[in-house]
Design an enzyme around this catalytic site. Structure first.
Site, PDB file in Angstrom:
ATOM      1  N   GLU A  40       5.624   7.082  -3.240  1.00 39.82           N
ATOM      2  CA  GLU A  40       5.382   8.399  -3.834  1.00 39.82           C
ATOM      3  C   GLU A  40       3.944   8.536  -4.366  1.00 39.82           C
ATOM      4  O   GLU A  40       3.380   9.621  -4.366  1.00 39.82           O
ATOM      5  CB  GLU A  40       6.427   8.639  -4.934  1.00 39.82           C
ATOM      6  CG  GLU A  40       6.621  10.056  -5.382  1.00 39.82           C
ATOM      7  CD  GLU A  40       6.753  11.087  -4.254  1.00 39.82           C
ATOM      8  OE1 GLU A  40       6.053  12.120  -4.346  1.00 39.82           O
ATOM      9  OE2 GLU A  40       7.522  10.876  -3.300  1.00 39.82           O
ATOM     10  N   HIS A  42       1.197   7.314  -2.954  1.00 42.96           N
ATOM     11  CA  HIS A  42       0.378   7.742  -1.813  1.00 42.96           C
ATOM     12  C   HIS A  42       0.664   9.204  -1.469  1.00 42.96           C
ATOM     13  O   HIS A  42      -0.250   9.975  -1.155  1.00 42.96           O
ATOM     14  CB  HIS A  42       0.699   6.899  -0.574  1.00 42.96           C
ATOM     15  CG  HIS A  42       0.395   5.446  -0.711  1.00 42.96           C
ATOM     16  ND1 HIS A  42       1.371   4.482  -0.715  1.00 42.96           N
ATOM     17  CD2 HIS A  42      -0.786   4.787  -0.839  1.00 42.96           C
ATOM     18  CE1 HIS A  42       0.818   3.291  -0.824  1.00 42.96           C
ATOM     19  NE2 HIS A  42      -0.480   3.444  -0.916  1.00 42.96           N
ATOM     20  N   GLN A  66     -10.782  -7.480   2.298  1.00 36.78           N
ATOM     21  CA  GLN A  66     -10.605  -7.391   0.838  1.00 36.78           C
ATOM     22  C   GLN A  66      -9.612  -8.426   0.304  1.00 36.78           C
ATOM     23  O   GLN A  66      -9.305  -8.415  -0.881  1.00 36.78           O
ATOM     24  CB  GLN A  66     -10.219  -5.973   0.418  1.00 36.78           C
ATOM     25  CG  GLN A  66      -8.841  -5.517   0.827  1.00 36.78           C
ATOM     26  CD  GLN A  66      -8.648  -4.026   0.572  1.00 36.78           C
ATOM     27  OE1 GLN A  66      -9.182  -3.183   1.288  1.00 36.78           O
ATOM     28  NE2 GLN A  66      -7.890  -3.691  -0.456  1.00 36.78           N
ATOM     29  N   ASP A 156      -5.415   2.039  -9.312  1.00 33.95           N
ATOM     30  CA  ASP A 156      -6.492   1.079  -9.044  1.00 33.95           C
ATOM     31  C   ASP A 156      -7.758   1.620  -9.706  1.00 33.95           C
ATOM     32  O   ASP A 156      -8.702   2.046  -9.034  1.00 33.95           O
ATOM     33  CB  ASP A 156      -6.660   0.913  -7.531  1.00 33.95           C
ATOM     34  CG  ASP A 156      -5.433   0.270  -6.912  1.00 33.95           C
ATOM     35  OD1 ASP A 156      -5.145  -0.880  -7.240  1.00 33.95           O
ATOM     36  OD2 ASP A 156      -4.724   0.949  -6.132  1.00 33.95           O
ATOM     37  N   VAL A 182       1.464   7.416 -10.422  1.00 32.36           N
ATOM     38  CA  VAL A 182       2.871   7.842 -10.262  1.00 32.36           C
ATOM     39  C   VAL A 182       3.737   6.637 -10.622  1.00 32.36           C
ATOM     40  O   VAL A 182       3.485   5.517 -10.170  1.00 32.36           O
ATOM     41  CB  VAL A 182       3.145   8.319  -8.821  1.00 32.36           C
ATOM     42  CG1 VAL A 182       4.597   8.730  -8.664  1.00 32.36           C
ATOM     43  CG2 VAL A 182       2.215   9.474  -8.468  1.00 32.36           C
ATOM     44  N   SER A 191       3.638   0.741  -6.566  1.00 32.94           N
ATOM     45  CA  SER A 191       2.699  -0.103  -5.828  1.00 32.94           C
ATOM     46  C   SER A 191       3.440  -0.709  -4.649  1.00 32.94           C
ATOM     47  O   SER A 191       4.632  -1.045  -4.769  1.00 32.94           O
ATOM     48  CB  SER A 191       2.190  -1.224  -6.744  1.00 32.94           C
ATOM     49  OG  SER A 191       1.639  -2.271  -5.980  1.00 32.94           O
ATOM     50  N   ARG A 193       3.085  -3.565  -3.671  1.00 31.44           N
ATOM     51  CA  ARG A 193       3.395  -4.962  -4.021  1.00 31.44           C
ATOM     52  C   ARG A 193       4.653  -5.083  -4.872  1.00 31.44           C
ATOM     53  O   ARG A 193       5.151  -6.191  -5.062  1.00 31.44           O
ATOM     54  CB  ARG A 193       2.204  -5.601  -4.735  1.00 31.44           C
ATOM     55  CG  ARG A 193       1.032  -5.848  -3.791  1.00 31.44           C
ATOM     56  CD  ARG A 193      -0.040  -6.724  -4.414  1.00 31.44           C
ATOM     57  NE  ARG A 193      -0.998  -7.205  -3.439  1.00 31.44           N
ATOM     58  CZ  ARG A 193      -2.188  -6.642  -3.193  1.00 31.44           C
ATOM     59  NH1 ARG A 193      -2.559  -5.567  -3.858  1.00 31.44           N
ATOM     60  NH2 ARG A 193      -2.991  -7.159  -2.279  1.00 31.44           N
TER      61      ARG A 193
END
Ligand code: PAF
Length: 286
Positions: A40, A42, A66, A156, A182, A191, A193
């Site tokens: 959500e 994104h 990264q 982030d 969110v 996230s 993750r």
């Protein structure tokens, strides 16, 4: 009525050509860079892009540069079909750029981007090569899309600060929008993750947000001593048995330099491992 699927493009050059034609028609372009495993958070960026731009492009690319050796590059979730279904459910995404690593970093690729200042502390200390990789891929995505606006999540926070600095320092002709975090109903910041958390760790994970809420209450009650606020946050987080704190920082929202006292605006940032999953979160204090 069936929702329209976004057009999936693997080759960055093909996307550049398609977007070039639309730009010549006067269309504005919004870019939502992601590594997939969409949630959500994104989708809120996608909705913002749709509300501001004529054309919305979502990039889905787990960017190897990264990740440091030993980080979760291999295990990072890659679920393109589910991501496309998710974007279809929102509707209005025109293009998905889903390149392979070799499309972004072909044989012989040898370029580097380093943004100083805001990359030095916090994530920069724990993941020293991370922001060079983020800046590199984001700069490439900006050049490929030549988007008018790009959308990033406040979750982030330091990444958004790095990208804003890159845009300023390199005079990049793009507008950066940072959209609110969110959260799940229990406060955990969304996230990709979070999928790594076991059932018991998932129950502990909202401790990050609880510690931020505690800090906000202390500050609104008149506390100004940053060390005392961080001490109280640390004590709360340590009640979660699987937690290990990487950092708690109370910093200037622009420079991310550590503050001794909360007297004006500040941002609280933290990184906490819950079991083997590293979570980050933050809150801007008005
Ligand atoms: O925030 C992310 O998902 C990534 O760091 C980004 C900005 C897509 C670059 O790979």
């Amino acid at each position: 009525m069936a929702a329209i699927q976004p057009e999936v493009i693997n080759n960055p050059r093909v996307l550049s050509e398609r977007l070039g034609a639309l730009r010549r028609e006067g269309k504005t372009i919004g870019l939502v860079p992601t590594m997939g495993a969409l949630h959500e958070g994104h989708l809120s960026l996608v909705r913002r892009s749709k509300s501001l731009c004529d054309v919305t492009v979502v990039s889905i690319f787990v960017n190897p540069t990264q990740f440091a050796p030993g980080e979760d590059y291999e295990k990072y979730p890659r679920v393109l079909d589910a991501d496309l279904a998710c974007l279809e459910s929102v509707g209005g995404v025109d293009f998905v750029l889903a390149p392979a690593p070799a499309d972004m970093y072909p044989e012989g690729f040898d370029a580097h981007v380093h943004i100083g200042g805001v990359t030095r502390r916090l994530e920069g200390e724990f993941r020293p090569t991370h922001f060079d990789g983020v800046a590199l891929v984001v700069l490439k995505l900006f050049n490929i899309s030549r988007a008018d606006t790009a959308f990033f999540g406040q979750k982030d926070y330091q990444q958004a600060a790095v990208i804003q600095k890159m845009v300023r320092d390199l005079n990049l002709p793009i507008d950066i929008r940072v959209c609110p975090i969110v959260r799940e109903a229990d406060g955990l910041a969304m996230s990709s993750r979070n999928k790594y958390l076991s059932e018991s760790e998932r129950k502990e994970a909202p401790i990050l947000k609880k510690s931020l809420d505690l800090a906000a209450r202390l500050v609104s009650g008149g506390a100004t001593d940053a060390a005392e606020i961080k001490y109280r946050m640390r004590a709360l987080i340590e009640t979660a048995p699987s937690s290990a704190i990487d950092y708690i920082s109370i910093a200037d929202p622009d420079t991310l330099e550590e503050l001794d006292a909360v007297e004006g605006s500040a941002v609280i940032l933290l990184a906490v491992r819950i079991g083997t999953t590293r979570l980050i979160d933050n809150m801007i204090l008005p």
